[in-house]
Design a protein around this motif. Sequence first.
Motif, PDB file in Angstrom:
ATOM      1  N   ARG A   1       0.784  -1.098   0.014  1.00 39.79           N
ATOM      2  CA  ARG A   1       0.092   0.094  -0.068  1.00 39.79           C
ATOM      3  C   ARG A   1       0.885   1.293  -0.122  1.00 39.79           C
ATOM      4  O   ARG A   1       0.581   2.301  -0.620  1.00 39.79           O
ATOM      5  CB  ARG A   1      -0.994  -0.028   1.200  1.00 39.79           C
ATOM      6  CG  ARG A   1      -1.935  -1.222   1.436  1.00 39.79           C
ATOM      7  CD  ARG A   1      -3.048  -1.081   0.362  1.00 39.79           C
ATOM      8  NE  ARG A   1      -3.968  -0.228   0.951  1.00 39.79           N
ATOM      9  CZ  ARG A   1      -5.359   0.017   0.475  1.00 39.79           C
ATOM     10  NH1 ARG A   1      -5.395  -0.201  -0.499  1.00 39.79           N
ATOM     11  NH2 ARG A   1      -6.231   0.684   1.307  1.00 39.79           N
ATOM     12  N   ALA A   2       1.686   1.301   0.828  1.00 41.38           N
ATOM     13  CA  ALA A   2       2.950   2.464   0.826  1.00 41.38           C
ATOM     14  C   ALA A   2       3.383   2.727  -0.537  1.00 41.38           C
ATOM     15  O   ALA A   2       3.561   3.777  -1.077  1.00 41.38           O
ATOM     16  CB  ALA A   2       3.800   2.125   1.837  1.00 41.38           C
ATOM     17  N   ALA A   3       4.020   1.490  -1.305  1.00 40.05           N
ATOM     18  CA  ALA A   3       4.881   1.748  -2.454  1.00 40.05           C
ATOM     19  C   ALA A   3       3.768   2.306  -3.432  1.00 40.05           C
ATOM     20  O   ALA A   3       4.005   3.087  -4.222  1.00 40.05           O
ATOM     21  CB  ALA A   3       5.098   0.342  -2.896  1.00 40.05           C
ATOM     22  N   SER A   4       2.470   1.695  -3.296  1.00 38.70           N
ATOM     23  CA  SER A   4       1.304   2.234  -4.471  1.00 38.70           C
ATOM     24  C   SER A   4       1.015   3.758  -4.077  1.00 38.70           C
ATOM     25  O   SER A   4       0.574   4.531  -5.127  1.00 38.70           O
ATOM     26  CB  SER A   4      -0.018   1.569  -4.508  1.00 38.70           C
ATOM     27  OG  SER A   4      -0.629   1.862  -3.183  1.00 38.70           O
TER      28      SER A   4
ATOM     29  N   ILE B   1       9.312   2.789   2.804  1.00 40.99           N
ATOM     30  CA  ILE B   1       9.413   2.205   4.255  1.00 40.99           C
ATOM     31  C   ILE B   1      10.698   1.972   4.798  1.00 40.99           C
ATOM     32  O   ILE B   1      11.512   1.348   4.213  1.00 40.99           O
ATOM     33  CB  ILE B   1       8.056   1.381   4.842  1.00 40.99           C
ATOM     34  CG1 ILE B   1       8.409   0.129   4.134  1.00 40.99           C
ATOM     35  CG2 ILE B   1       6.833   1.882   4.472  1.00 40.99           C
ATOM     36  CD1 ILE B   1       7.476  -0.992   4.690  1.00 40.99           C
ATOM     37  N   LEU B   2      10.854   2.083   6.255  1.00 43.96           N
ATOM     38  CA  LEU B   2      11.972   1.651   6.850  1.00 43.96           C
ATOM     39  C   LEU B   2      11.678   0.694   8.167  1.00 43.96           C
ATOM     40  O   LEU B   2      10.809   0.979   8.667  1.00 43.96           O
ATOM     41  CB  LEU B   2      12.718   3.007   7.406  1.00 43.96           C
ATOM     42  CG  LEU B   2      14.159   2.564   8.227  1.00 43.96           C
ATOM     43  CD1 LEU B   2      15.006   1.914   7.592  1.00 43.96           C
ATOM     44  CD2 LEU B   2      14.664   3.668   8.944  1.00 43.96           C
TER      45      LEU B   2
ATOM     46  N   GLY C   1       6.216   9.374   9.399  1.00 44.43           N
ATOM     47  CA  GLY C   1       5.271   8.526  10.249  1.00 44.43           C
ATOM     48  C   GLY C   1       5.933   7.254  10.757  1.00 44.43           C
ATOM     49  O   GLY C   1       6.949   6.860  10.479  1.00 44.43           O
ATOM     50  N   LEU C   2       5.171   6.854  11.909  1.00 43.54           N
ATOM     51  CA  LEU C   2       5.569   5.693  12.459  1.00 43.54           C
ATOM     52  C   LEU C   2       4.709   4.540  12.805  1.00 43.54           C
ATOM     53  O   LEU C   2       3.679   5.035  13.186  1.00 43.54           O
ATOM     54  CB  LEU C   2       6.343   5.914  13.783  1.00 43.54           C
ATOM     55  CG  LEU C   2       7.019   5.124  14.673  1.00 43.54           C
ATOM     56  CD1 LEU C   2       8.309   4.456  13.763  1.00 43.54           C
ATOM     57  CD2 LEU C   2       7.546   5.624  16.024  1.00 43.54           C
TER      58      LEU C   2
END
Length: 72
Positions: free
Chosen positions: A23-26, A31-32, A56-57
């Motif tokens: 979802r983050a990639a889209s 992300i780390l 964000g965390l």
Amino acid sequence: MGVIAPDLANPPFNVMLEAFNSRAASAGIRILVVDTGGDADEEIEVSRSLQRHVDGLVLASPRMRLYMLEPQ
């Protein structure tokens, strides 16, 4: 975006991380990920450190309470 997990070898965390990463990639977000090995003190230290470097965390820990995340 930072993600802190207590044990990436635990299958539910793998599933969660794969879904989150997708979802983050889209959305164009990188992300780390940090695996704390289930060490509650390490979770606190890493969360405080990452707060200064990410927008964000995500904290996947049932042990931590909100007050523990306050910067010191």
